[in-house]
Design a protein around this motif. Structure first.
Motif, PDB file in Angstrom:
ATOM      1  N   VAL A   1       0.860  -1.180   0.000  1.00 43.39           N
ATOM      2  CA  VAL A   1       0.000   0.000   0.000  1.00 43.39           C
ATOM      3  C   VAL A   1       0.895   1.227   0.000  1.00 43.39           C
ATOM      4  O   VAL A   1       1.925   1.254   0.669  1.00 43.39           O
ATOM      5  CB  VAL A   1      -0.901   0.008   1.254  1.00 43.39           C
ATOM      6  N   ALA A   2       0.501   2.245  -0.750  1.00 44.35           N
ATOM      7  CA  ALA A   2       1.310   3.467  -0.806  1.00 44.35           C
ATOM      8  C   ALA A   2       0.433   4.707  -0.823  1.00 44.35           C
ATOM      9  O   ALA A   2      -0.706   4.682  -1.308  1.00 44.35           O
ATOM     10  CB  ALA A   2       2.183   3.457  -2.063  1.00 44.35           C
ATOM     11  N   ASP A   3       0.981   5.764  -0.270  1.00 49.11           N
ATOM     12  CA  ASP A   3       0.396   7.089  -0.413  1.00 49.11           C
ATOM     13  C   ASP A   3       0.834   7.618  -1.771  1.00 49.11           C
ATOM     14  O   ASP A   3       1.841   7.170  -2.325  1.00 49.11           O
ATOM     15  CB  ASP A   3       0.896   8.013   0.702  1.00 49.11           C
ATOM     16  N   PRO A   4       0.133   8.590  -2.332  1.00 51.44           N
ATOM     17  CA  PRO A   4       0.526   9.102  -3.650  1.00 51.44           C
ATOM     18  C   PRO A   4       1.896   9.774  -3.605  1.00 51.44           C
ATOM     19  O   PRO A   4       2.244  10.442  -2.630  1.00 51.44           O
ATOM     20  CB  PRO A   4      -0.568  10.107  -4.003  1.00 51.44           C
ATOM     21  N   LEU A   5       2.665   9.581  -4.652  1.00 53.66           N
ATOM     22  CA  LEU A   5       3.943  10.275  -4.784  1.00 53.66           C
ATOM     23  C   LEU A   5       3.681  11.742  -5.095  1.00 53.66           C
ATOM     24  O   LEU A   5       4.411  12.621  -4.658  1.00 53.66           O
ATOM     25  CB  LEU A   5       4.794   9.636  -5.887  1.00 53.66           C
ATOM     26  N   CYS A   6       2.601  11.977  -5.828  1.00 54.17           N
ATOM     27  CA  CYS A   6       2.239  13.340  -6.204  1.00 54.17           C
ATOM     28  C   CYS A   6       0.798  13.603  -5.782  1.00 54.17           C
ATOM     29  O   CYS A   6      -0.111  12.893  -6.194  1.00 54.17           O
ATOM     30  CB  CYS A   6       2.370  13.520  -7.707  1.00 54.17           C
ATOM     31  N   PHE A   7       0.621  14.634  -4.961  1.00 52.29           N
ATOM     32  CA  PHE A   7      -0.698  14.949  -4.431  1.00 52.29           C
ATOM     33  C   PHE A   7      -0.736  16.427  -4.082  1.00 52.29           C
ATOM     34  O   PHE A   7       0.191  16.955  -3.478  1.00 52.29           O
ATOM     35  CB  PHE A   7      -0.963  14.091  -3.172  1.00 52.29           C
ATOM     36  N   ASN A   8      -1.800  17.092  -4.485  1.00 53.05           N
ATOM     37  CA  ASN A   8      -1.945  18.525  -4.263  1.00 53.05           C
ATOM     38  C   ASN A   8      -3.121  18.786  -3.317  1.00 53.05           C
ATOM     39  O   ASN A   8      -3.965  19.635  -3.586  1.00 53.05           O
ATOM     40  CB  ASN A   8      -2.137  19.233  -5.611  1.00 53.05           C
ATOM     41  N   GLY A   9      -3.206  18.006  -2.242  1.00 57.44           N
ATOM     42  CA  GLY A   9      -4.247  18.211  -1.246  1.00 57.44           C
ATOM     43  C   GLY A   9      -5.655  17.982  -1.745  1.00 57.44           C
ATOM     44  O   GLY A   9      -6.606  18.513  -1.193  1.00 57.44           O
ATOM     45  N   GLY A  10      -5.822  17.204  -2.804  1.00 56.06           N
ATOM     46  CA  GLY A  10      -7.148  16.926  -3.344  1.00 56.06           C
ATOM     47  C   GLY A  10      -7.538  17.827  -4.505  1.00 56.06           C
ATOM     48  O   GLY A  10      -8.560  17.614  -5.134  1.00 56.06           O
TER      49      GLY A  10
END
Length: 176
Positions: free
Chosen positions: A50-59
């Motif tokens: 399981v991973a968190d996104p490498l790229c994420f702009n707070g939604g």
């Protein structure tokens, strides 16, 4: 001796409260005090990561500048070997899952595997809203010939050029 329904109800309540307490204690002890609403899971055979996104702009949608930064970050992580990684053999089944929050917005997944006729890209899951799992695909179709296959998962609206989140996983092909 008669069965007392009140006794069973009380015992059931104690079990439920006890289980909730244990579950919360385990989550706190493992450092999981907050639920992440943006996660992707790569399943290979009977195991997964399981991973968190490498790229994420707070939604919010990732701007073009941030997309370039994301690609640079992914390239560096691939070179450094810091992407979430799973070993895979050709006989394995590979699938991708996302949290319901991601599925509600819409998502798709692909690898840089597949035949030349497919443009060197294999679709694990075409764009959809709602489903949380891609289904299992034969690893032999997903993998590329180089032995290291990049799996990309994207959250976003199909009609927008800007994704909301991007995950990268690496599959390392092993001999049977």
């Amino acid at each position: 001796m008669s069965l007392n329904t009140r006794a069973f109800a009380a015992l059931g309540a104690v079990v439920v409260v006890g289980a909730a307490t244990v579950g919360t204690s385990v989550a706190i002890a493992s450092g999981q005090t907050e639920h992440s609403s943006h996660r992707a899971t790569l399943t290979v055979g009977n195991s997964s990561i399981v991973a968190d996104p490498l790229c994420f702009n707070g939604g919010s949608p990732i701007t073009e500048d941030l997309q370039q930064e994301c690609q640079n970050k992914a390239t560096q992580a691939l070179q450094d070997g810091t992407l979430p990684t799973k070993d895979v053999v050709l006989s394995d089944q590979v699938g991708v899952g996302v949290t319901p929050n991601v599925a509600d917005k819409g998502w798709w997944a692909f690898s840089n595997g597949g035949s030349q006729a497919q443009g060197g890209r294999y679709s694990l899951f075409t764009y959809a809203k709602g489903p949380t799992y891609s289904g299992s695909q034969s690893a032999s179709k997903v993998l590329n010939a180089a032995g290291k296959t990049l799996v990309t998962v994207v959250e976003g609206d199909k009609n927008s050029d800007n994704p909301v989140a991007v995950w990268y996983f690496q599959l390392n092909t092993k001999d049977n």
